[in-house]
Design a protein around this motif. Structure first.
Motif, PDB file in Angstrom:
ATOM      1  N   MET A   1       0.813  -1.186   0.000  1.00  0.00           N
ATOM      2  CA  MET A   1       0.000   0.000   0.000  1.00  0.00           C
ATOM      3  C   MET A   1       0.865   1.263   0.000  1.00  0.00           C
ATOM      4  N   ASN A   2       1.988   1.209   0.693  1.00  0.00           N
ATOM      5  CA  ASN A   2       2.839   2.383   0.806  1.00  0.00           C
ATOM      6  C   ASN A   2       3.505   2.755  -0.510  1.00  0.00           C
ATOM      7  N   GLY A   5       1.428   5.316  -2.277  1.00  0.00           N
ATOM      8  CA  GLY A   5       0.985   6.423  -1.440  1.00  0.00           C
ATOM      9  C   GLY A   5       1.198   7.783  -2.071  1.00  0.00           C
ATOM     10  N   ILE A   7       0.468   8.734  -4.942  1.00  0.00           N
ATOM     11  CA  ILE A   7      -0.627   9.080  -5.846  1.00  0.00           C
ATOM     12  C   ILE A   7      -1.642   9.982  -5.146  1.00  0.00           C
ATOM     13  N   GLN A   8      -1.758   9.870  -3.859  1.00  0.00           N
ATOM     14  CA  GLN A   8      -2.712  10.683  -3.109  1.00  0.00           C
ATOM     15  C   GLN A   8      -2.361  12.164  -3.163  1.00  0.00           C
ATOM     16  N   ASN A   9      -1.103  12.484  -3.349  1.00  0.00           N
ATOM     17  CA  ASN A   9      -0.668  13.874  -3.329  1.00  0.00           C
ATOM     18  C   ASN A   9      -0.682  14.533  -4.703  1.00  0.00           C
TER      19      ASN A   9
END
Length: 69
Positions: A1-2, A5, A7-9
Motif C-alpha cells: 500500500m505504501n 501512497g 498518488i494521493q498527493n
C-alpha cells in the motif's frame, strides 16, 4: 500500500502536466498503441491468475474426494 501512497498527493495541475509530457514523449498517434498493449498485458495477467486459481481449486476438490474415500 505504501508504494502507491504518492498518488494521493497528485493534484489536477500535476496530472495535466504528466499527460502533456506523455503526449510530447510518445506522440498522439503512439498513445493508443501503448494503451492497447497495456490492456492486452492486463488481460493476459488476469487470465493467468484465473487459470492458477482454477487449478488450485480443482486440486483441492480432488484432495477432498480422496480424503472422503
Amino acid at each position: 500500500m505504501n508504494t502507491l501512497g504518492f498518488i494521493q498527493n497528485i493534484g489536477g495541475g500535476s496530472l495535466v502536466v504528466i499527460v502533456l509530457v506523455v503526449i510530447l514523449l510518445f506522440g498522439a498517434k503512439r498513445i493508443p498503441e501503448l494503451a492497447r498493449g497495456l490492456g492486452r498485458g492486463i488481460r493476459e495477467f488476469k487470465d493467468a491468475t484465473k487459470e492458477i486459481q482454477d487449478d488450485l481449486e480443482e486440486g483441492l476438490k480432488d484432495d477432498n474426494k480422496k480424503a472422503n474415500k
